[in-house]
Design an enzyme around this catalytic site. Structure first.
Site: not given
Ligand code: AMP
Length: 398
Positions: A7, A14, A91, A180, A209-210, A241, A334-335, A385
């Site tokens: 990626n 990565k 990717r 995504h 939700l990332g 964003r 989301g996770e 992914e």
């Molecule tokens: P991603 O782009 O999928 O890596 O997501 C990043 C976002 O996930 C950031 O805003 C982080 O704060 C949130 N996140 C990751 N781990 C946690 C966690 N253990 N608790 C709360 N938010 C998290």
């Protein structure tokens, strides 16, 4: 089969080496600051510790050479030689209307990816550089391109057309593409598997939700709508964003601040979202959660606004699909983020689903959050992914 998943960003690369029969990650890592002073590679072999080495990397070819060095190193390596890499999965961010699925890379494909550069000027050129670097270092190894946009190519034109003069679509292909896609596809498939159903029987809403965030409506296995558009700027409020705004805001702010439209768009990409809305607290939801819990009103309001936008899209996609069976949360927030899931959950009760507060405390796990008799299942499915790219690479090269 060993698949190297790549990626590539403009100054980063990565990687993951995945043994695809057992779907085991043999090693993963990241090259940063490629072409910039202080470049470094961080490499983590399976079961081993992370090792960061500062090494000059003048370009992506140097980075790929270094990745191979690490993978075959006598101490931190996981394979004996380059020959043990059977294929490479890349990717690629934008496939425009040309790619509705992954493809084996050849000269024609490379030219078609380059034709999409206009649509993703920050990403596609970097992806092409990464592919060329791998070709140089691993000539003869089959390579596959997996596109972020491909899964959404099933959207009907009523979902992807903007209400602007048609000639812009004809001349420049201005339309909604969505991103995504690899994640929305992977997560909706896995959600159906967990529920013991066929994806073709279900209407699924995936909330990815990332830091970048998007929602998709996956009707009977096909994406029929998604929240990102021509670029990843549309849709949800994200880390930095803005998501959906009145387009007239661009010229309004440009006039008031004496800056160009490009500069405003840059602000909408990099300084907006929850970072901007919270008055600069953070783009990271952990910081926002901490601030909200210690009583910061700006942080609380930002999280409310974020969840409200997610809930509005869920409502819209339920109508778009004529009903919903499953709502899935995935990606970093989301996770892992119980606060956001609980805030969104408040809106979902009218759909006949609920979020169990105890189960909601779990992080990064596959879990059904709703109650057994709820009309709609709400669940968490971690995305992967890289694994999805490796699977596509195997499918096309084996
Ligand atoms: P991603 O782009 O999928 O890596 O997501 C990043 C976002 O996930 C950031 O805003 C982080 O704060 C949130 N996140 C990751 N781990 C946690 C966690 N253990 N608790 C709360 N938010 C998290």
């Amino acid at each position: 089969m060993n698949v190297l998943v790549i990626n590539c960003g403009s100054s980063s690369l990565k990687y993951q080496l995945i043994e695809t029969d057992s779907e085991t990650v043999l090693a993963k890592g990241l090259c940063e600051r490629i072409g910039i002073d202080g470049s470094a590679i961080t490499h983590t072999p399976k079961g081993g510790d992370k090792v960061t080495t500062t090494v000059p990397m003048k370009d992506h070819t140097d980075a790929v050479k270094l990745v191979i060095e690490k993978l075959t190193d006598t101490n931190v390596g996981v394979i004996k030689s380059l020959d043990e890499i059977d294929a490479v999965g890349h990717r690629v961010v934008h496939g425009g209307e040309k790619f509705a699925s992954s493809v084996v890379i050849n000269d024609e494909v490379m030219a078609a990816i380059a034709e999409c550069n206009d649509l993703a000027p920050l990403h596609n050129p970097a992806n092409i550089i990464g592919i060329n670097a791998c070709k140089e270092v691993m000539p003869g190894v089959p390579m596959v391109a997996v596109f972020d946009t491909a899964f959404h190519q099933t959207m009907p034109d009523k979902a992807y057309m903007y209400g602007i003069p048609y000639e812009y679509y004809e001349k420049y292909k201005v339309r909604r593409y969505g991103f995504h896609g690899t994640s929305h596809d992977f997560v909706s498939k896995r959600a159906a598997e967990i529920l013991g159903k066929k994806r073709e029987e279900l209407n699924i809403i995936v909330c990815h939700l990332g830091n970048g965030a998007s929602i998709s409506a996956v009707k009977k296995g096909q994406s029929v709508d998604t929240s990102m558009g021509l670029t990843p700027l549309e849709g949800l409020i994200m880390g930095t964003r803005s998501g959906d705004i009145d387009p007239a805001i661009v010229s309004f702010i440009a006039d008031k601040e004496g800056i160009t439209a490009d500069e405003v768009v840059n602000i909408l990409n990099k300084k907006s979202g929850v970072l901007g809305l919270s008055g600069g607290i953070s783009s990271d939801f952990r910081d926002l959660g901490d601030a909200a819990e210690s009583g910061n009103e700006m942080a609380k309001n930002t999280l409310e606004a974020y969840a409200y936008r997610v809930a509005k899209y869920i409502g819209a996609y339920m109508i778009a699909m004529g009903g919903v069976d499953v709502i899935v949360f995935t990606a970093g927030i989301g996770e892992n983020n119980a606060i956001v899931r609980a805030l969104v959950g408040k809106y979902l009760t009218c759909l006949g689903t609920s979020i169990d507060p105890e189960k909601n405390k779990l992080r990064g796990e596959e879990v059904i959050l709703s109650a057994e008799n709820d009309k709609v299942v709400t669940m968490v499915v971690p995305t992967d992914e890289e694994l999805a790219i490796a699977r596509e690479t195997v499918r096309l090269t084996k």
